[in-house]
Design a protein around this motif. Structure first.
Motif, PDB file in Angstrom:
ATOM      1  N   ALA A  96      43.959  50.790  21.662  1.00 43.58           N
ATOM      2  CA  ALA A  96      44.012  50.655  23.117  1.00 43.58           C
ATOM      3  C   ALA A  96      42.892  49.740  23.610  1.00 43.58           C
ATOM      4  CB  ALA A  96      43.902  52.029  23.773  1.00 43.58           C
ATOM      5  N   ARG A  97      41.696  49.845  23.020  1.00 41.91           N
ATOM      6  CA  ARG A  97      40.589  48.965  23.410  1.00 41.91           C
ATOM      7  C   ARG A  97      40.885  47.509  23.064  1.00 41.91           C
ATOM      8  NH1 ARG A  97      35.459  51.176  20.774  1.00 41.91           N
ATOM      9  NH2 ARG A  97      36.805  52.732  19.881  1.00 41.91           N
ATOM     10  N   ILE A  98      41.490  47.281  21.908  1.00 41.08           N
ATOM     11  CA  ILE A  98      41.832  45.918  21.508  1.00 41.08           C
ATOM     12  C   ILE A  98      42.898  45.354  22.441  1.00 41.08           C
ATOM     13  CG2 ILE A  98      42.927  44.541  19.697  1.00 41.08           C
ATOM     14  CD1 ILE A  98      41.468  46.338  17.664  1.00 41.08           C
ATOM     15  N   ALA A  99      43.889  46.160  22.777  1.00 42.22           N
ATOM     16  CA  ALA A  99      44.940  45.711  23.690  1.00 42.22           C
ATOM     17  C   ALA A  99      44.365  45.426  25.079  1.00 42.22           C
ATOM     18  CB  ALA A  99      46.052  46.754  23.779  1.00 42.22           C
ATOM     19  N   PHE A 100      43.468  46.264  25.543  1.00 39.67           N
ATOM     20  CA  PHE A 100      42.837  46.046  26.844  1.00 39.67           C
ATOM     21  C   PHE A 100      41.992  44.772  26.842  1.00 39.67           C
ATOM     22  CE2 PHE A 100      39.295  46.734  29.838  1.00 39.67           C
ATOM     23  CZ  PHE A 100      40.046  46.787  31.005  1.00 39.67           C
ATOM     24  N   ALA A 101      41.247  44.548  25.761  1.00 38.38           N
ATOM     25  CA  ALA A 101      40.428  43.336  25.655  1.00 38.38           C
ATOM     26  C   ALA A 101      41.319  42.089  25.618  1.00 38.38           C
ATOM     27  CB  ALA A 101      39.543  43.396  24.413  1.00 38.38           C
ATOM     28  N   ALA A 102      42.435  42.155  24.919  1.00 42.68           N
ATOM     29  CA  ALA A 102      43.363  41.024  24.862  1.00 42.68           C
ATOM     30  C   ALA A 102      43.982  40.764  26.233  1.00 42.68           C
ATOM     31  CB  ALA A 102      44.445  41.284  23.824  1.00 42.68           C
ATOM     32  N   LEU A 103      44.330  41.818  26.937  1.00 44.58           N
ATOM     33  CA  LEU A 103      44.893  41.671  28.279  1.00 44.58           C
ATOM     34  C   LEU A 103      43.871  41.058  29.233  1.00 44.58           C
ATOM     35  CD1 LEU A 103      47.312  42.255  30.145  1.00 44.58           C
ATOM     36  CD2 LEU A 103      46.262  44.460  30.619  1.00 44.58           C
ATOM     37  N   LEU A 104      42.649  41.511  29.153  1.00 44.62           N
ATOM     38  CA  LEU A 104      41.580  40.966  29.991  1.00 44.62           C
ATOM     39  C   LEU A 104      41.326  39.493  29.675  1.00 44.62           C
ATOM     40  CD1 LEU A 104      39.453  41.691  32.134  1.00 44.62           C
ATOM     41  CD2 LEU A 104      37.898  42.214  30.256  1.00 44.62           C
ATOM     42  N   PHE A 105      41.331  39.141  28.402  1.00 40.78           N
ATOM     43  CA  PHE A 105      41.139  37.759  27.988  1.00 40.78           C
ATOM     44  C   PHE A 105      42.270  36.874  28.508  1.00 40.78           C
ATOM     45  CE2 PHE A 105      41.872  34.311  24.951  1.00 40.78           C
ATOM     46  CZ  PHE A 105      40.647  33.679  25.004  1.00 40.78           C
ATOM     47  N   CYS A 106      43.502  37.333  28.379  1.00 37.28           N
ATOM     48  CA  CYS A 106      44.648  36.551  28.866  1.00 37.28           C
ATOM     49  C   CYS A 106      44.598  36.383  30.383  1.00 37.28           C
ATOM     50  CB  CYS A 106      45.957  37.218  28.445  1.00 37.28           C
ATOM     51  SG  CYS A 106      46.281  37.074  26.685  1.00 37.28           S
ATOM     52  N   ALA A 107      44.204  37.428  31.087  1.00 33.21           N
ATOM     53  CA  ALA A 107      44.099  37.327  32.539  1.00 33.21           C
ATOM     54  C   ALA A 107      43.011  36.330  32.942  1.00 33.21           C
ATOM     55  CB  ALA A 107      43.810  38.698  33.140  1.00 33.21           C
ATOM     56  N   ALA A 108      41.886  36.360  32.255  1.00 31.24           N
ATOM     57  CA  ALA A 108      40.800  35.431  32.564  1.00 31.24           C
ATOM     58  C   ALA A 108      41.210  33.989  32.270  1.00 31.24           C
ATOM     59  CB  ALA A 108      39.550  35.792  31.767  1.00 31.24           C
ATOM     60  N   MET A 109      41.874  33.766  31.157  1.00 28.48           N
ATOM     61  CA  MET A 109      42.318  32.412  30.822  1.00 28.48           C
ATOM     62  C   MET A 109      43.384  31.927  31.807  1.00 28.48           C
ATOM     63  SD  MET A 109      40.603  31.232  28.332  1.00 28.48           S
ATOM     64  CE  MET A 109      39.147  32.119  28.777  1.00 28.48           C
ATOM     65  N   GLY A 110      44.270  32.804  32.213  1.00 25.76           N
ATOM     66  CA  GLY A 110      45.290  32.438  33.189  1.00 25.76           C
ATOM     67  C   GLY A 110      44.682  32.088  34.526  1.00 25.76           C
TER      68      GLY A 110
ATOM     69  N   GLY B  31      41.611  30.989  35.014  1.00 24.81           N
ATOM     70  CA  GLY B  31      40.896  29.729  34.830  1.00 24.81           C
ATOM     71  C   GLY B  31      41.839  28.537  34.848  1.00 24.81           C
ATOM     72  N   ALA B  32      42.986  28.681  34.193  1.00 19.55           N
ATOM     73  CA  ALA B  32      43.965  27.594  34.191  1.00 19.55           C
ATOM     74  C   ALA B  32      44.498  27.353  35.602  1.00 19.55           C
ATOM     75  CB  ALA B  32      45.104  27.926  33.237  1.00 19.55           C
ATOM     76  N   PHE B  33      44.701  28.409  36.354  1.00 24.73           N
ATOM     77  CA  PHE B  33      45.162  28.261  37.728  1.00 24.73           C
ATOM     78  C   PHE B  33      44.126  27.524  38.571  1.00 24.73           C
ATOM     79  CE2 PHE B  33      45.377  29.841  42.103  1.00 24.73           C
ATOM     80  CZ  PHE B  33      46.665  29.422  42.438  1.00 24.73           C
ATOM     81  N   GLN B  34      42.844  27.824  38.382  1.00 21.48           N
ATOM     82  CA  GLN B  34      41.784  27.172  39.130  1.00 21.48           C
ATOM     83  C   GLN B  34      41.690  25.686  38.798  1.00 21.48           C
ATOM     84  OE1 GLN B  34      39.789  28.436  41.587  1.00 21.48           O
ATOM     85  NE2 GLN B  34      41.213  30.142  41.459  1.00 21.48           N
ATOM     86  N   VAL B  35      41.965  25.327  37.546  1.00 21.59           N
ATOM     87  CA  VAL B  35      41.920  23.928  37.146  1.00 21.59           C
ATOM     88  C   VAL B  35      43.049  23.158  37.801  1.00 21.59           C
ATOM     89  CG1 VAL B  35      42.263  22.369  35.188  1.00 21.59           C
ATOM     90  CG2 VAL B  35      40.702  24.302  34.986  1.00 21.59           C
ATOM     91  N   VAL B  36      44.226  23.757  37.867  1.00 20.27           N
ATOM     92  CA  VAL B  36      45.400  23.079  38.405  1.00 20.27           C
ATOM     93  C   VAL B  36      45.366  23.028  39.923  1.00 20.27           C
ATOM     94  CG1 VAL B  36      47.909  23.205  38.583  1.00 20.27           C
ATOM     95  CG2 VAL B  36      46.810  23.627  36.402  1.00 20.27           C
ATOM     96  N   ALA B  37      44.889  24.072  40.549  1.00 20.44           N
ATOM     97  CA  ALA B  37      44.902  24.153  42.015  1.00 20.44           C
ATOM     98  C   ALA B  37      43.825  23.247  42.603  1.00 20.44           C
ATOM     99  CB  ALA B  37      44.648  25.593  42.458  1.00 20.44           C
ATOM    100  N   GLY B  38      44.142  22.616  43.714  1.00 16.15           N
ATOM    101  CA  GLY B  38      43.162  21.807  44.429  1.00 16.15           C
ATOM    102  C   GLY B  38      42.362  22.686  45.361  1.00 16.15           C
ATOM    103  N   ASN B  39      41.259  22.168  45.870  1.00 14.51           N
ATOM    104  CA  ASN B  39      40.438  22.982  46.768  1.00 14.51           C
ATOM    105  C   ASN B  39      40.871  22.849  48.218  1.00 14.51           C
ATOM    106  OD1 ASN B  39      39.543  20.454  47.374  1.00 14.51           O
ATOM    107  ND2 ASN B  39      37.384  20.863  46.954  1.00 14.51           N
ATOM    108  N   GLY B  40      41.713  21.861  48.540  1.00 10.42           N
ATOM    109  CA  GLY B  40      42.217  21.726  49.901  1.00 10.42           C
ATOM    110  C   GLY B  40      41.193  21.239  50.905  1.00 10.42           C
ATOM    111  N   ALA B  41      40.080  20.706  50.456  1.00 10.19           N
ATOM    112  CA  ALA B  41      39.033  20.280  51.374  1.00 10.19           C
ATOM    113  C   ALA B  41      39.410  19.013  52.129  1.00 10.19           C
ATOM    114  CB  ALA B  41      37.731  20.058  50.611  1.00 10.19           C
ATOM    115  N   ALA B  42      40.081  18.106  51.475  1.00 14.61           N
ATOM    116  CA  ALA B  42      40.435  16.842  52.129  1.00 14.61           C
ATOM    117  C   ALA B  42      41.879  16.490  51.786  1.00 14.61           C
ATOM    118  CB  ALA B  42      39.505  15.734  51.661  1.00 14.61           C
ATOM    119  N   PRO B  43      42.595  15.968  52.743  1.00 18.31           N
ATOM    120  CA  PRO B  43      43.966  15.552  52.434  1.00 18.31           C
ATOM    121  C   PRO B  43      43.974  14.329  51.528  1.00 18.31           C
ATOM    122  CG  PRO B  43      43.385  14.939  54.666  1.00 18.31           C
ATOM    123  CD  PRO B  43      42.248  15.758  54.130  1.00 18.31           C
ATOM    124  N   ALA B  44      45.118  14.049  50.980  1.00 19.97           N
ATOM    125  CA  ALA B  44      45.251  12.876  50.121  1.00 19.97           C
ATOM    126  C   ALA B  44      44.916  11.618  50.909  1.00 19.97           C
ATOM    127  CB  ALA B  44      46.663  12.798  49.571  1.00 19.97           C
TER     128      ALA B  44
END
Length: 73
Positions: free
Chosen positions: A8-22, A24-37
């Motif tokens: 259960a601890r290993i599964a929880f750690a894997a779930l937490l790792f996947c959530a953190a990576m997901g 992070g990937a979302f933050q890389v793809v998403a823009g900050n919206g500060a200035a228009p194109a």
């Protein structure tokens, strides 16, 4: 029982790792919206003559002053 807790601890750690990576990937793809194109921002019609080739946008000229064109480029 001990094996179950370890699994259960290993599964929880894997779930937490996947959530953190997901997240992070979302933050890389998403823009900050500060200035228009730039193509949208620098397309004000009245600034085309003052900023040939680049365009510009109207902005405040200061207290009591009219709007001024800020050139892009």
């Amino acid at each position: 029982m001990n094996q179950r807790k370890r699994g259960a601890r290993i599964a929880f750690a894997a779930l937490l790792f996947c959530a953190a990576m997901g997240f992070g990937a979302f933050q890389v793809v998403a823009g900050n919206g500060a200035a228009p194109a730039q193509s949208d921002y620098c397309d004000h019609v009245s600034c085309r003559a003052e900023c040939p080739g680049f365009g510009g946008d109207l902005g405040p000229g200061g207290p009591g002053r009219p709007d001024v064109c800020y050139c892009c480029g």
